[in-house]
Design an enzyme around this catalytic site. Sequence first.
Site, PDB file in Angstrom:
ATOM      1  N   ILE A  11      -8.718  10.284  20.153  1.00 17.94           N
ATOM      2  CA  ILE A  11      -7.854   9.113  20.015  1.00 17.94           C
ATOM      3  C   ILE A  11      -6.544   9.287  20.789  1.00 17.94           C
ATOM      4  CG2 ILE A  11      -6.539   9.793  17.944  1.00 17.94           C
ATOM      5  CD1 ILE A  11      -7.311   7.061  16.739  1.00 17.94           C
TER       6      ILE A  11
ATOM      7  N   HIS B 196     -14.464  21.637  15.648  1.00 17.47           N
ATOM      8  CA  HIS B 196     -14.708  20.687  16.735  1.00 17.47           C
ATOM      9  C   HIS B 196     -14.310  21.328  18.050  1.00 17.47           C
ATOM     10  CE1 HIS B 196     -10.635  20.159  15.221  1.00 17.47           C
ATOM     11  NE2 HIS B 196     -10.273  19.876  16.466  1.00 17.47           N
TER      12      HIS B 196
HETATM   13  P1  AMP Z   1      -7.116  19.798  16.644  1.00 22.97           P
HETATM   14  O1  AMP Z   1      -5.636  19.619  16.833  1.00 22.97           O
HETATM   15  O2  AMP Z   1      -7.733  20.820  17.546  1.00 22.97           O
HETATM   16  O3  AMP Z   1      -7.480  19.977  15.193  1.00 22.97           O
HETATM   17  O4  AMP Z   1      -7.754  18.430  17.152  1.00 22.97           O
HETATM   18  C1  AMP Z   1      -7.855  17.294  16.383  1.00 22.97           C
HETATM   19  C2  AMP Z   1      -8.021  16.176  17.361  1.00 22.97           C
HETATM   20  O5  AMP Z   1      -8.562  15.064  16.681  1.00 22.97           O
HETATM   21  C3  AMP Z   1      -6.709  15.694  18.009  1.00 22.97           C
HETATM   22  O6  AMP Z   1      -6.781  15.847  19.426  1.00 22.97           O
HETATM   23  C4  AMP Z   1      -6.619  14.231  17.584  1.00 22.97           C
HETATM   24  O7  AMP Z   1      -6.089  13.411  18.602  1.00 22.97           O
HETATM   25  C5  AMP Z   1      -8.062  13.902  17.269  1.00 22.97           C
HETATM   26  N1  AMP Z   1      -8.256  12.827  16.309  1.00 22.97           N
HETATM   27  C6  AMP Z   1      -7.685  12.703  15.087  1.00 22.97           C
HETATM   28  N2  AMP Z   1      -8.132  11.600  14.479  1.00 22.97           N
HETATM   29  C7  AMP Z   1      -9.022  11.022  15.309  1.00 22.97           C
HETATM   30  C8  AMP Z   1      -9.824   9.845  15.248  1.00 22.97           C
HETATM   31  N3  AMP Z   1      -9.816   9.037  14.183  1.00 22.97           N
HETATM   32  N4  AMP Z   1     -10.621   9.569  16.309  1.00 22.97           N
HETATM   33  C9  AMP Z   1     -10.642  10.360  17.396  1.00 22.97           C
HETATM   34  N5  AMP Z   1      -9.905  11.479  17.512  1.00 22.97           N
HETATM   35  C10 AMP Z   1      -9.097  11.804  16.490  1.00 22.97           C
END
Ligand code: AMP
Length: 116
Positions: free
Chosen positions: A32, A100
Site C-alpha cells: 500500500i 512476508h
Molecule cells: P514490514 O514493515 O516489513 O512489516 O512491512 C509491512 C508492509 O505492509 C509495509 O510495507 C506496509 O506498507 C504494508 N501494508 C500494511 N498494510 C497494508 C495493506 N492493507 N495492504 C497492502 N500493504 C500493506
Amino acid sequence: MAEMSIFSRIVAREIPADIVFESDRIIAFRDIAPKAPVHLLVVPKTEEYANVVELAAGDPALLAEMVAVARDLAVEHSDGDFRLIFNSGENAGQTVFHVHAHVLAGGLAEGTLGRE
Ligand code: AMP
C-alpha cells in the site's frame, strides 16, 4: 481467539488489496506504500510464523515456495531482477508480525541497501 493479522484479513477478503497472485498456501499483493516502481508482498496464508526465521525452521518448503513466487512475479511485473527483503524484528522495521517478503523491482537505485 487472537485477532487476525492485517494480512489474514486480506486473505479472508475482509479488507481490500490489489492481489496479483494466489495459490492454496500463498497470496501476493501490492504494498500500500510502495518503495519501488514494483513493490509486492508475498505472504503465506498461515499466520503461524511471525518472521522468516520461524518460517525457515517450521516449514522450509513454504519459504522456498515464497521465493519461487517472488521470482515469477519479478518476471511478470518487471525484468526478472528483484530484491527480496524480510524485515525481521521491530528494530529492523518490521511492523506486521505475519511473515512476508517484500519484492522490489523495476528501476532500483544502486546502493540502497539499508540507510545511505
Ligand atoms: P514490514 O514493515 O516489513 O512489516 O512491512 C509491512 C508492509 O505492509 C509495509 O510495507 C506496509 O506498507 C504494508 N501494508 C500494511 N498494510 C497494508 C495493506 N492493507 N495492504 C497492502 N500493504 C500493506
